[in-house]
Design a protein around this motif. Sequence first.
Motif, PDB file in Angstrom:
ATOM      1  N   MET A   1       0.837  -1.179   0.000  1.00  0.00           N
ATOM      2  CA  MET A   1       0.000   0.000   0.000  1.00  0.00           C
ATOM      3  C   MET A   1       0.884   1.245   0.000  1.00  0.00           C
ATOM      4  SD  MET A   1      -2.942  -1.043   2.758  1.00  0.00           S
ATOM      5  CE  MET A   1      -3.769   0.520   2.539  1.00  0.00           C
ATOM      6  N   GLU A   2       0.498   2.175  -0.778  1.00  0.00           N
ATOM      7  CA  GLU A   2       1.207   3.448  -0.838  1.00  0.00           C
ATOM      8  C   GLU A   2       0.342   4.539  -0.210  1.00  0.00           C
ATOM      9  OE1 GLU A   2       4.319   4.258  -1.936  1.00  0.00           O
ATOM     10  OE2 GLU A   2       4.592   2.093  -2.039  1.00  0.00           O
ATOM     11  N   PRO A   3       0.918   5.324   0.675  1.00  0.00           N
ATOM     12  CA  PRO A   3       0.145   6.417   1.268  1.00  0.00           C
ATOM     13  C   PRO A   3      -0.166   7.494   0.240  1.00  0.00           C
ATOM     14  CG  PRO A   3       2.424   6.492   2.008  1.00  0.00           C
ATOM     15  CD  PRO A   3       2.272   5.250   1.190  1.00  0.00           C
ATOM     16  N   ARG A   4      -1.265   8.195   0.470  1.00  0.00           N
ATOM     17  CA  ARG A   4      -1.608   9.329  -0.387  1.00  0.00           C
ATOM     18  C   ARG A   4      -0.627  10.470  -0.186  1.00  0.00           C
ATOM     19  NH1 ARG A   4      -7.722   9.445   1.458  1.00  0.00           N
ATOM     20  NH2 ARG A   4      -8.538   7.887   0.030  1.00  0.00           N
ATOM     21  N   MET A   5      -0.246  10.666   1.063  1.00  0.00           N
ATOM     22  CA  MET A   5       0.608  11.795   1.416  1.00  0.00           C
ATOM     23  C   MET A   5       1.516  11.379   2.580  1.00  0.00           C
ATOM     24  SD  MET A   5      -0.522  15.645   2.565  1.00  0.00           S
ATOM     25  CE  MET A   5      -0.593  16.427   0.962  1.00  0.00           C
ATOM     26  N   ALA A   6       2.577  10.683   2.261  1.00  0.00           N
ATOM     27  CA  ALA A   6       3.469  10.137   3.290  1.00  0.00           C
ATOM     28  C   ALA A   6       4.123  11.227   4.128  1.00  0.00           C
ATOM     29  CB  ALA A   6       4.544   9.266   2.638  1.00  0.00           C
ATOM     30  N   ASP A   7       4.271  12.384   3.566  1.00  0.00           N
ATOM     31  CA  ASP A   7       4.981  13.467   4.261  1.00  0.00           C
ATOM     32  C   ASP A   7       4.043  14.505   4.880  1.00  0.00           C
ATOM     33  OD1 ASP A   7       4.130  14.390   1.796  1.00  0.00           O
ATOM     34  OD2 ASP A   7       6.032  15.352   1.268  1.00  0.00           O
ATOM     35  N   VAL A   8       2.806  14.109   5.161  1.00  0.00           N
ATOM     36  CA  VAL A   8       1.818  15.051   5.699  1.00  0.00           C
ATOM     37  C   VAL A   8       2.328  15.747   6.957  1.00  0.00           C
ATOM     38  CG1 VAL A   8       0.534  13.283   6.998  1.00  0.00           C
ATOM     39  CG2 VAL A   8      -0.606  15.397   6.314  1.00  0.00           C
ATOM     40  N   TYR A   9       2.966  15.021   7.851  1.00  0.00           N
ATOM     41  CA  TYR A   9       3.418  15.627   9.102  1.00  0.00           C
ATOM     42  C   TYR A   9       4.622  16.549   8.882  1.00  0.00           C
ATOM     43  CZ  TYR A   9       0.122  12.625  11.507  1.00  0.00           C
ATOM     44  OH  TYR A   9      -1.028  12.018  11.948  1.00  0.00           O
ATOM     45  N   LYS A  10       5.414  16.270   7.873  1.00  0.00           N
ATOM     46  CA  LYS A  10       6.520  17.160   7.525  1.00  0.00           C
ATOM     47  C   LYS A  10       5.976  18.441   6.888  1.00  0.00           C
ATOM     48  CE  LYS A  10      10.847  17.341   4.973  1.00  0.00           C
ATOM     49  NZ  LYS A  10      11.752  16.619   4.080  1.00  0.00           N
ATOM     50  N   LEU A  11       5.023  18.283   5.993  1.00  0.00           N
ATOM     51  CA  LEU A  11       4.438  19.439   5.315  1.00  0.00           C
ATOM     52  C   LEU A  11       3.644  20.333   6.269  1.00  0.00           C
ATOM     53  CD1 LEU A  11       3.301  17.637   2.065  1.00  0.00           C
ATOM     54  CD2 LEU A  11       5.087  19.397   2.244  1.00  0.00           C
ATOM     55  N   ALA A  12       3.059  19.718   7.289  1.00  0.00           N
ATOM     56  CA  ALA A  12       2.279  20.460   8.287  1.00  0.00           C
ATOM     57  C   ALA A  12       3.018  20.398   9.625  1.00  0.00           C
ATOM     58  CB  ALA A  12       0.878  19.876   8.395  1.00  0.00           C
ATOM     59  N   GLY A  13       4.270  20.776   9.601  1.00  0.00           N
ATOM     60  CA  GLY A  13       5.134  20.636  10.765  1.00  0.00           C
ATOM     61  C   GLY A  13       4.603  21.281  12.035  1.00  0.00           C
ATOM     62  N   ARG A  14       4.073  22.485  11.913  1.00  0.00           N
ATOM     63  CA  ARG A  14       3.542  23.147  13.115  1.00  0.00           C
ATOM     64  C   ARG A  14       2.312  22.431  13.640  1.00  0.00           C
ATOM     65  NH1 ARG A  14       2.611  29.024  11.968  1.00  0.00           N
ATOM     66  NH2 ARG A  14       1.967  29.034  14.141  1.00  0.00           N
ATOM     67  N   GLY A  15       1.502  21.875  12.766  1.00  0.00           N
ATOM     68  CA  GLY A  15       0.356  21.081  13.197  1.00  0.00           C
ATOM     69  C   GLY A  15       0.807  19.822  13.915  1.00  0.00           C
ATOM     70  N   TYR A  16       1.824  19.177  13.379  1.00  0.00           N
ATOM     71  CA  TYR A  16       2.389  17.992  14.025  1.00  0.00           C
ATOM     72  C   TYR A  16       2.925  18.354  15.408  1.00  0.00           C
ATOM     73  CZ  TYR A  16       5.499  14.096  15.027  1.00  0.00           C
ATOM     74  OH  TYR A  16       6.128  13.048  15.633  1.00  0.00           O
ATOM     75  N   GLN A  17       3.618  19.473  15.502  1.00  0.00           N
ATOM     76  CA  GLN A  17       4.148  19.923  16.798  1.00  0.00           C
ATOM     77  C   GLN A  17       3.021  20.187  17.790  1.00  0.00           C
ATOM     78  OE1 GLN A  17       6.553  23.294  15.684  1.00  0.00           O
ATOM     79  NE2 GLN A  17       8.275  22.022  15.054  1.00  0.00           N
ATOM     80  N   ALA A  18       1.928  20.745  17.316  1.00  0.00           N
ATOM     81  CA  ALA A  18       0.794  21.027  18.197  1.00  0.00           C
ATOM     82  C   ALA A  18       0.181  19.730  18.725  1.00  0.00           C
ATOM     83  CB  ALA A  18      -0.260  21.856  17.463  1.00  0.00           C
ATOM     84  N   LEU A  19      -0.018  18.750  17.841  1.00  0.00           N
ATOM     85  CA  LEU A  19      -0.553  17.465  18.293  1.00  0.00           C
ATOM     86  C   LEU A  19       0.436  16.775  19.241  1.00  0.00           C
ATOM     87  CD1 LEU A  19      -2.189  16.053  15.031  1.00  0.00           C
ATOM     88  CD2 LEU A  19      -3.358  16.854  17.089  1.00  0.00           C
ATOM     89  N   SER A  20       1.709  16.892  18.946  1.00  0.00           N
ATOM     90  CA  SER A  20       2.733  16.298  19.817  1.00  0.00           C
ATOM     91  C   SER A  20       2.757  16.968  21.184  1.00  0.00           C
ATOM     92  CB  SER A  20       4.111  16.402  19.155  1.00  0.00           C
ATOM     93  OG  SER A  20       4.138  15.615  17.976  1.00  0.00           O
ATOM     94  N   ALA A  21       2.508  18.270  21.228  1.00  0.00           N
ATOM     95  CA  ALA A  21       2.448  18.976  22.512  1.00  0.00           C
ATOM     96  C   ALA A  21       1.296  18.439  23.360  1.00  0.00           C
ATOM     97  CB  ALA A  21       2.300  20.479  22.294  1.00  0.00           C
ATOM     98  N   MET A  22       0.187  18.092  22.744  1.00  0.00           N
ATOM     99  CA  MET A  22      -0.923  17.485  23.473  1.00  0.00           C
ATOM    100  C   MET A  22      -0.476  16.161  24.072  1.00  0.00           C
ATOM    101  SD  MET A  22      -4.065  17.382  24.545  1.00  0.00           S
ATOM    102  CE  MET A  22      -5.148  18.404  23.567  1.00  0.00           C
ATOM    103  N   GLU A  23       0.262  15.370  23.314  1.00  0.00           N
ATOM    104  CA  GLU A  23       0.747  14.087  23.824  1.00  0.00           C
ATOM    105  C   GLU A  23       1.699  14.282  25.006  1.00  0.00           C
ATOM    106  OE1 GLU A  23      -0.701  11.292  22.901  1.00  0.00           O
ATOM    107  OE2 GLU A  23      -1.876  12.514  21.512  1.00  0.00           O
TER     108      GLU A  23
END
Length: 151
Positions: A1-23
């Motif tokens: 299986m190939e992801p649609r957007m494997a780099d989504v978290y890289k492209l949305a880095g600040r969003g990833y950081q925000a979700l990670s801050a919740m964790e």
Amino acid sequence: MEPRMADVYKLAGRGYQALSAMEEFLRDSAAPDDVLELVRLRVSQINGCSVCVDLHSHRASAAGETNERLWSVAAWRDTPFFTDRERTALALAEAVTRIADNPTGVPGDVWDAAARHFAPDALAALVMAIASVNAWNRVNVTAGLVAGSHR
């Protein structure tokens, strides 16, 4: 299986950081880690997020959770393997995740049971954890990320 957007978290880095801050908040919260992993697993099953089902089942197993209980999370109502506190958390997780299925949102009896089993700070953290795993699930499913990629 190939992801649609494997780099989504890289492209949305600040969003990833925000979700990670919740964790990070949840790691230090009053919500019990064992309950959080069960809730994360159940929510991920409901949402069909293979990435998070894989991740949270492995995390729970590494923390000492038994295979019997992990295999039974999807059918928690019909098994004897969960405590009342865990059942309450799983019921809340399902109600929050399926909030659109109930015209009044989270049913009062589900909320009241959770409030009896968890101190206010733990309950607040549990609600945040449910919201957080729902967010991760939606990103992963939408981007078509593949189970096992966390390893």
